[in-house]
Motif scaffolding. Structure first.
Motif, PDB file in Angstrom:
ATOM      1  N   VAL A  18       0.836  -1.184  -0.166  1.00 34.44           N
ATOM      2  CA  VAL A  18       0.142  -0.054   0.024  1.00 34.44           C
ATOM      3  C   VAL A  18       0.839   1.209   0.136  1.00 34.44           C
ATOM      4  CG1 VAL A  18      -1.814   1.095   1.134  1.00 34.44           C
ATOM      5  CG2 VAL A  18      -1.756  -1.306   1.157  1.00 34.44           C
ATOM      6  N   VAL A  19       0.931   2.302  -1.032  1.00 32.28           N
ATOM      7  CA  VAL A  19       1.405   3.400  -1.055  1.00 32.28           C
ATOM      8  C   VAL A  19       0.849   4.397  -0.759  1.00 32.28           C
ATOM      9  CG1 VAL A  19       2.975   4.814  -2.526  1.00 32.28           C
ATOM     10  CG2 VAL A  19       2.794   2.330  -2.873  1.00 32.28           C
ATOM     11  N   ARG A  20       1.238   5.042   0.289  1.00 36.18           N
ATOM     12  CA  ARG A  20       0.530   6.439   0.664  1.00 36.18           C
ATOM     13  C   ARG A  20       1.519   7.662   0.660  1.00 36.18           C
ATOM     14  NH1 ARG A  20      -1.001   2.843   4.550  1.00 36.18           N
ATOM     15  NH2 ARG A  20      -3.404   2.483   4.719  1.00 36.18           N
ATOM     16  N   GLY A  21       1.450   8.161  -0.324  1.00 31.65           N
ATOM     17  CA  GLY A  21       2.379   9.246  -1.084  1.00 31.65           C
ATOM     18  C   GLY A  21       3.570   8.884  -1.844  1.00 31.65           C
ATOM     19  N   SER A  22       4.580   9.128  -1.198  1.00 29.51           N
ATOM     20  CA  SER A  22       6.115   8.647  -2.155  1.00 29.51           C
ATOM     21  C   SER A  22       5.889   7.222  -1.896  1.00 29.51           C
ATOM     22  CB  SER A  22       7.291   9.495  -1.523  1.00 29.51           C
ATOM     23  OG  SER A  22       8.485   8.847  -1.994  1.00 29.51           O
ATOM     24  N   ASP A  23       6.544   6.702  -3.036  1.00 29.56           N
ATOM     25  CA  ASP A  23       6.985   5.222  -2.861  1.00 29.56           C
ATOM     26  C   ASP A  23       8.353   4.903  -2.752  1.00 29.56           C
ATOM     27  OD1 ASP A  23       8.230   5.818  -5.296  1.00 29.56           O
ATOM     28  OD2 ASP A  23       7.298   3.787  -6.284  1.00 29.56           O
ATOM     29  N   SER A  24       9.125   5.950  -1.890  1.00 26.44           N
ATOM     30  CA  SER A  24      10.367   5.683  -1.423  1.00 26.44           C
ATOM     31  C   SER A  24      10.455   4.869  -0.294  1.00 26.44           C
ATOM     32  CB  SER A  24      10.879   6.877  -1.274  1.00 26.44           C
ATOM     33  OG  SER A  24      12.400   6.741  -0.845  1.00 26.44           O
ATOM     34  N   ILE A  25      11.212   3.848  -0.106  1.00 20.03           N
ATOM     35  CA  ILE A  25      11.320   2.993   0.919  1.00 20.03           C
ATOM     36  C   ILE A  25      12.929   3.103   1.565  1.00 20.03           C
ATOM     37  CG2 ILE A  25      11.366   0.424   2.020  1.00 20.03           C
ATOM     38  CD1 ILE A  25       8.600   1.654   0.847  1.00 20.03           C
ATOM     39  N   CYS A  26      12.900   3.631   2.911  1.00 14.55           N
ATOM     40  CA  CYS A  26      14.142   4.063   3.501  1.00 14.55           C
ATOM     41  C   CYS A  26      14.285   3.177   4.779  1.00 14.55           C
ATOM     42  CB  CYS A  26      14.579   5.381   3.618  1.00 14.55           C
ATOM     43  SG  CYS A  26      14.662   6.215   2.062  1.00 14.55           S
ATOM     44  N   GLN A  27      13.055   3.023   5.379  1.00 13.08           N
ATOM     45  CA  GLN A  27      13.096   2.367   6.711  1.00 13.08           C
ATOM     46  C   GLN A  27      11.811   1.512   6.929  1.00 13.08           C
ATOM     47  OE1 GLN A  27      12.776   5.487   9.476  1.00 13.08           O
ATOM     48  NE2 GLN A  27      10.815   6.468   8.386  1.00 13.08           N
ATOM     49  N   PRO A  28      11.706   0.608   7.880  1.00  7.03           N
ATOM     50  CA  PRO A  28      10.690  -0.472   7.921  1.00  7.03           C
ATOM     51  C   PRO A  28       9.373  -0.024   7.880  1.00  7.03           C
ATOM     52  CG  PRO A  28      12.622  -0.900   9.444  1.00  7.03           C
ATOM     53  CD  PRO A  28      12.887   0.458   8.884  1.00  7.03           C
ATOM     54  N   LEU A  29       9.186   1.295   8.475  1.00  7.79           N
ATOM     55  CA  LEU A  29       7.854   1.914   8.580  1.00  7.79           C
ATOM     56  C   LEU A  29       7.411   2.436   7.376  1.00  7.79           C
ATOM     57  CD1 LEU A  29       7.968   4.009  11.889  1.00  7.79           C
ATOM     58  CD2 LEU A  29       6.678   1.696  11.475  1.00  7.79           C
ATOM     59  N   ASP A  30       8.121   2.489   6.344  1.00  4.12           N
ATOM     60  CA  ASP A  30       7.756   3.062   4.958  1.00  4.12           C
ATOM     61  C   ASP A  30       7.146   1.956   4.147  1.00  4.12           C
ATOM     62  OD1 ASP A  30       9.128   5.434   5.358  1.00  4.12           O
ATOM     63  OD2 ASP A  30      10.981   4.892   4.404  1.00  4.12           O
ATOM     64  N   LEU A  31       7.511   0.622   4.705  1.00  4.25           N
ATOM     65  CA  LEU A  31       6.691  -0.394   4.024  1.00  4.25           C
ATOM     66  C   LEU A  31       5.247  -0.837   4.762  1.00  4.25           C
ATOM     67  CD1 LEU A  31       9.491  -3.088   3.356  1.00  4.25           C
ATOM     68  CD2 LEU A  31       7.963  -2.152   1.778  1.00  4.25           C
ATOM     69  N   ASP A  32       4.280  -0.805   3.932  1.00  2.81           N
ATOM     70  CA  ASP A  32       2.933  -1.247   4.203  1.00  2.81           C
ATOM     71  C   ASP A  32       2.605  -2.514   3.412  1.00  2.81           C
ATOM     72  OD1 ASP A  32       0.430  -1.685   5.319  1.00  2.81           O
ATOM     73  OD2 ASP A  32      -0.305   0.585   4.797  1.00  2.81           O
ATOM     74  N   LEU A  33       2.862  -3.762   4.044  1.00  2.00           N
ATOM     75  CA  LEU A  33       2.592  -4.736   3.030  1.00  2.00           C
ATOM     76  C   LEU A  33       1.463  -5.826   3.647  1.00  2.00           C
ATOM     77  CD1 LEU A  33       6.453  -6.015   3.094  1.00  2.00           C
ATOM     78  CD2 LEU A  33       5.048  -4.917   1.049  1.00  2.00           C
ATOM     79  N   ARG A  34       0.960  -6.387   2.930  1.00  2.00           N
ATOM     80  CA  ARG A  34      -0.251  -7.540   3.257  1.00  2.00           C
ATOM     81  C   ARG A  34       0.290  -8.686   2.207  1.00  2.00           C
ATOM     82  NH1 ARG A  34      -1.378  -3.147   4.879  1.00  2.00           N
ATOM     83  NH2 ARG A  34      -3.307  -2.395   5.748  1.00  2.00           N
ATOM     84  N   VAL A  35      -0.170  -9.735   2.856  1.00  2.00           N
ATOM     85  CA  VAL A  35      -0.019 -10.983   1.859  1.00  2.00           C
ATOM     86  C   VAL A  35      -1.403 -11.588   1.996  1.00  2.00           C
ATOM     87  CG1 VAL A  35       0.414 -12.533   4.126  1.00  2.00           C
ATOM     88  CG2 VAL A  35       1.123 -13.238   1.827  1.00  2.00           C
ATOM     89  N   SER A  36      -1.750 -12.331   0.571  1.00  2.00           N
ATOM     90  CA  SER A  36      -2.964 -12.564   0.216  1.00  2.00           C
ATOM     91  C   SER A  36      -3.112 -14.126  -0.576  1.00  2.00           C
ATOM     92  CB  SER A  36      -3.708 -11.514  -0.733  1.00  2.00           C
ATOM     93  OG  SER A  36      -5.045 -12.117  -0.959  1.00  2.00           O
ATOM     94  N   ASP A  37      -3.806 -14.790  -0.207  1.00  2.00           N
ATOM     95  CA  ASP A  37      -4.011 -15.848  -1.138  1.00  2.00           C
ATOM     96  C   ASP A  37      -4.634 -15.721  -2.399  1.00  2.00           C
ATOM     97  OD1 ASP A  37      -6.269 -15.958  -0.377  1.00  2.00           O
ATOM     98  OD2 ASP A  37      -6.184 -18.091   0.913  1.00  2.00           O
ATOM     99  N   GLY A  38      -5.188 -14.567  -2.659  1.00  2.00           N
ATOM    100  CA  GLY A  38      -6.065 -14.045  -3.670  1.00  2.00           C
ATOM    101  C   GLY A  38      -7.533 -14.611  -3.357  1.00  2.00           C
ATOM    102  N   MET A  39      -7.786 -15.186  -2.566  1.00  2.00           N
ATOM    103  CA  MET A  39      -9.372 -15.654  -2.350  1.00  2.00           C
ATOM    104  C   MET A  39      -9.853 -14.633  -1.177  1.00  2.00           C
ATOM    105  SD  MET A  39      -9.593 -18.138  -4.127  1.00  2.00           S
ATOM    106  CE  MET A  39      -8.419 -19.645  -4.924  1.00  2.00           C
TER     107      MET A  39
END
Length: 138
Positions: A89-110
């Motif tokens: 999930v990108v909110r604003g800039s898509d620059s990743i410099c520190q762990p809090l910059d990553l907003d990740l989720r994992v999905s099985d597609g279902m």
């Protein structure tokens, strides 16, 4: 024996303290400053693939040749399942410099996407990339 007045004693103590402070300051100036860690940033738009050897580790391929290891504070077993998708999930800039910059989720597609949280991001050296088992190369 001569008597030292209270004000003279205070003045001598003040001079001694000032002298020691000056020595400490010059010693600090002479010592090299600790090196700041190099900031290793990347853009999510340069992300090309990923693998997960376990539920708390991701390898992300960036720009075709760089690999970043993402250590997760809490991961998910879904990361190791075949057919799973990693969603960012990108909110604003898509620059990743520190762990809090990553907003990740994992999905099985279902259905529901499970949030995962990064605690550390490390750019791997070429030797560290070669050391990743072939089946986990991103």
């Amino acid at each position: 024996m001569s008597k030292i007045t209270h004000s003279a004693r205070a003045a001598l103590i003040g001079l001694a303290i000032a002298g020691l402070s000056g020595l400490a300051a010059s010693a600090q100036d002479a010592a090299p400053a600790p090196a700041k860690p190099v900031r290793q940033c990347f853009y999510l738009s340069d992300w090309r693939g990923w693998t997960a050897p376990d539920k708390n580790t991701l390898y992300m391929k960036v720009r075709g040749r760089d690999v970043y290891r993402v250590d997760l504070a809490w991961g998910s077993n879904q990361l190791t399942w075949p057919g799973s998708h990693l969603v960012s999930v990108v909110r604003g800039s898509d620059s990743i410099c520190q762990p809090l910059d990553l907003d990740l989720r994992v999905s099985d597609g279902m259905g529901f996407a499970v949030p995962i949280r990064a605690k550390a991001i490390t750019k791997l050296t070429p030797d560290e990339i070669k050391a990743i088992p072939k089946k986990y190369q991103p």
